[in-house]
Design a protein around this motif. Sequence first.
Motif, PDB file in Angstrom:
ATOM      1  N   GLU A 163      -7.105   1.464  -4.875  1.00  0.00           N
ATOM      2  CA  GLU A 163      -7.086   0.228  -4.170  1.00  0.00           C
ATOM      3  C   GLU A 163      -5.668  -0.359  -4.030  1.00  0.00           C
ATOM      4  O   GLU A 163      -5.593  -1.176  -3.246  1.00  0.00           O
ATOM      5  CB  GLU A 163      -7.733  -0.729  -5.306  1.00  0.00           C
ATOM      6  N   ILE A 164      -4.543   0.150  -4.506  1.00  0.00           N
ATOM      7  CA  ILE A 164      -3.223  -0.140  -4.375  1.00  0.00           C
ATOM      8  C   ILE A 164      -2.251   0.729  -3.532  1.00  0.00           C
ATOM      9  O   ILE A 164      -1.711   0.633  -2.631  1.00  0.00           O
ATOM     10  CB  ILE A 164      -2.440  -0.592  -5.671  1.00  0.00           C
TER      11      ILE A 164
ATOM     12  N   LYS B  80       0.476  -8.889 -13.854  1.00  0.00           N
ATOM     13  CA  LYS B  80      -0.371  -9.326 -12.999  1.00  0.00           C
ATOM     14  C   LYS B  80       0.237 -10.241 -11.679  1.00  0.00           C
ATOM     15  O   LYS B  80       0.908 -11.112 -12.023  1.00  0.00           O
ATOM     16  CB  LYS B  80      -1.486 -10.028 -13.484  1.00  0.00           C
ATOM     17  N   THR B  81      -0.297 -10.014 -10.478  1.00  0.00           N
ATOM     18  CA  THR B  81       0.012 -10.948  -9.457  1.00  0.00           C
ATOM     19  C   THR B  81      -1.131 -11.209  -8.735  1.00  0.00           C
ATOM     20  O   THR B  81      -2.169 -10.500  -8.819  1.00  0.00           O
ATOM     21  CB  THR B  81       1.135 -10.098  -8.396  1.00  0.00           C
TER      22      THR B  81
ATOM     23  N   VAL C 125      -5.430   1.532  -9.611  1.00  0.00           N
ATOM     24  CA  VAL C 125      -4.263   1.442  -8.584  1.00  0.00           C
ATOM     25  C   VAL C 125      -4.388   2.604  -7.704  1.00  0.00           C
ATOM     26  O   VAL C 125      -3.882   2.504  -6.442  1.00  0.00           O
ATOM     27  CB  VAL C 125      -2.927   1.389  -9.584  1.00  0.00           C
TER      28      VAL C 125
ATOM     29  N   SER D 200      -1.342   7.967  -3.647  1.00  0.00           N
ATOM     30  CA  SER D 200      -2.009   8.053  -5.066  1.00  0.00           C
ATOM     31  C   SER D 200      -2.022   9.504  -5.771  1.00  0.00           C
ATOM     32  O   SER D 200      -1.614   9.764  -6.696  1.00  0.00           O
ATOM     33  CB  SER D 200      -3.476   7.429  -5.075  1.00  0.00           C
TER      34      SER D 200
ATOM     35  N   LYS E 106       0.630   3.832 -12.483  1.00  0.00           N
ATOM     36  CA  LYS E 106       0.364   4.692 -10.908  1.00  0.00           C
ATOM     37  C   LYS E 106      -0.993   5.436 -10.937  1.00  0.00           C
ATOM     38  O   LYS E 106      -1.586   5.452 -10.148  1.00  0.00           O
ATOM     39  CB  LYS E 106       1.378   5.379 -10.916  1.00  0.00           C
TER      40      LYS E 106
ATOM     41  N   LYS F  23       7.570  -1.598  -6.742  1.00  0.00           N
ATOM     42  CA  LYS F  23       7.079  -0.973  -5.459  1.00  0.00           C
ATOM     43  C   LYS F  23       8.179   0.036  -4.880  1.00  0.00           C
ATOM     44  O   LYS F  23       7.939   0.974  -4.250  1.00  0.00           O
ATOM     45  CB  LYS F  23       6.453  -1.835  -4.511  1.00  0.00           C
TER      46      LYS F  23
ATOM     47  N   ARG G 298       7.806  -6.919  -9.337  1.00  0.00           N
ATOM     48  CA  ARG G 298       6.810  -6.272  -8.883  1.00  0.00           C
ATOM     49  C   ARG G 298       7.191  -5.797  -7.592  1.00  0.00           C
ATOM     50  O   ARG G 298       6.742  -4.523  -7.129  1.00  0.00           O
ATOM     51  CB  ARG G 298       5.380  -7.218  -8.147  1.00  0.00           C
TER      52      ARG G 298
ATOM     53  N   LYS H 133       3.306   2.635   1.604  1.00  0.00           N
ATOM     54  CA  LYS H 133       2.521   2.944   0.303  1.00  0.00           C
ATOM     55  C   LYS H 133       2.986   4.240  -0.163  1.00  0.00           C
ATOM     56  O   LYS H 133       2.727   5.216   0.728  1.00  0.00           O
ATOM     57  CB  LYS H 133       1.150   2.636   0.248  1.00  0.00           C
TER      58      LYS H 133
ATOM     59  N   SER I  89      -1.806 -10.142  -5.811  1.00  0.00           N
ATOM     60  CA  SER I  89      -2.231  -9.031  -4.956  1.00  0.00           C
ATOM     61  C   SER I  89      -2.593  -7.692  -5.741  1.00  0.00           C
ATOM     62  O   SER I  89      -2.973  -6.793  -5.155  1.00  0.00           O
ATOM     63  CB  SER I  89      -1.150  -8.828  -3.704  1.00  0.00           C
ATOM     64  N   SER I  90      -2.094  -7.773  -6.877  1.00  0.00           N
ATOM     65  CA  SER I  90      -2.329  -6.367  -7.514  1.00  0.00           C
ATOM     66  C   SER I  90      -2.661  -6.644  -9.062  1.00  0.00           C
ATOM     67  O   SER I  90      -1.851  -7.830  -9.778  1.00  0.00           O
ATOM     68  CB  SER I  90      -0.995  -5.551  -7.432  1.00  0.00           C
TER      69      SER I  90
END
Length: 200
Positions: A170-171, A60-61, A167, A197, A162, A8, A4, A194, A63-64
């Motif tokens: 929220e990510i 899946k983790t 995502v 988006s 993405k 990123k 993950r 980050k 946090s995401s």
Amino acid sequence: MKRRDALKNIGLSLGYAAVAPSALSILQSCTSEAEKWVPQFLSIEQGEVVKSLVDLILPKTESSPGALDVNVPEFIDLLAFKSYNEEAQSKFLEEINAIVSELIKGKPAEFQIKDLKTEDYDALLASYLKTKPEDRKDYNTNQKLIFKGLNGLRSRAVWAFKNSEVVGEEILAYNPVPGNQKGCMDVNEATKGKGWSLQY
């Protein structure tokens, strides 16, 4: 470094410079429950393979969400079904079939796709996507096809992930109504590291 974190830092920087609106509408229409998903282009077995692979590529983790949480397999199937011409569909199927054949190679005749384990998929991904370019020079035609298929699947999965609504909002850094532009600003200061988006 965990998968993950690597995504990123590297994977999420992949993407297309321009995105066809129809592709985005396909992406946002993928809202089916993963357990009840029936592929429209791929066969049930091919869909199971795609689903298992993208789940390992984008797990899946805490946090995401993962690829399955944002319906990435459904998007890949619908994209091929609705957007690819016959030639592109044929090439895509050829790649998926090569991947399936590699996964069941050496298994008993009665073996079924549903009998594959996570370790089988993980070993395939590692043997092809963790190789160095110089190691791929001696690939035969089938190995090249498998690598192309896995690499393309990874690219489609990351792009779909993405650009999913969850995502994107929220990510990643998200601002639906951008304000003034601040040039030469450190990304850690601007968005806490980050990526944006909305890039297109």
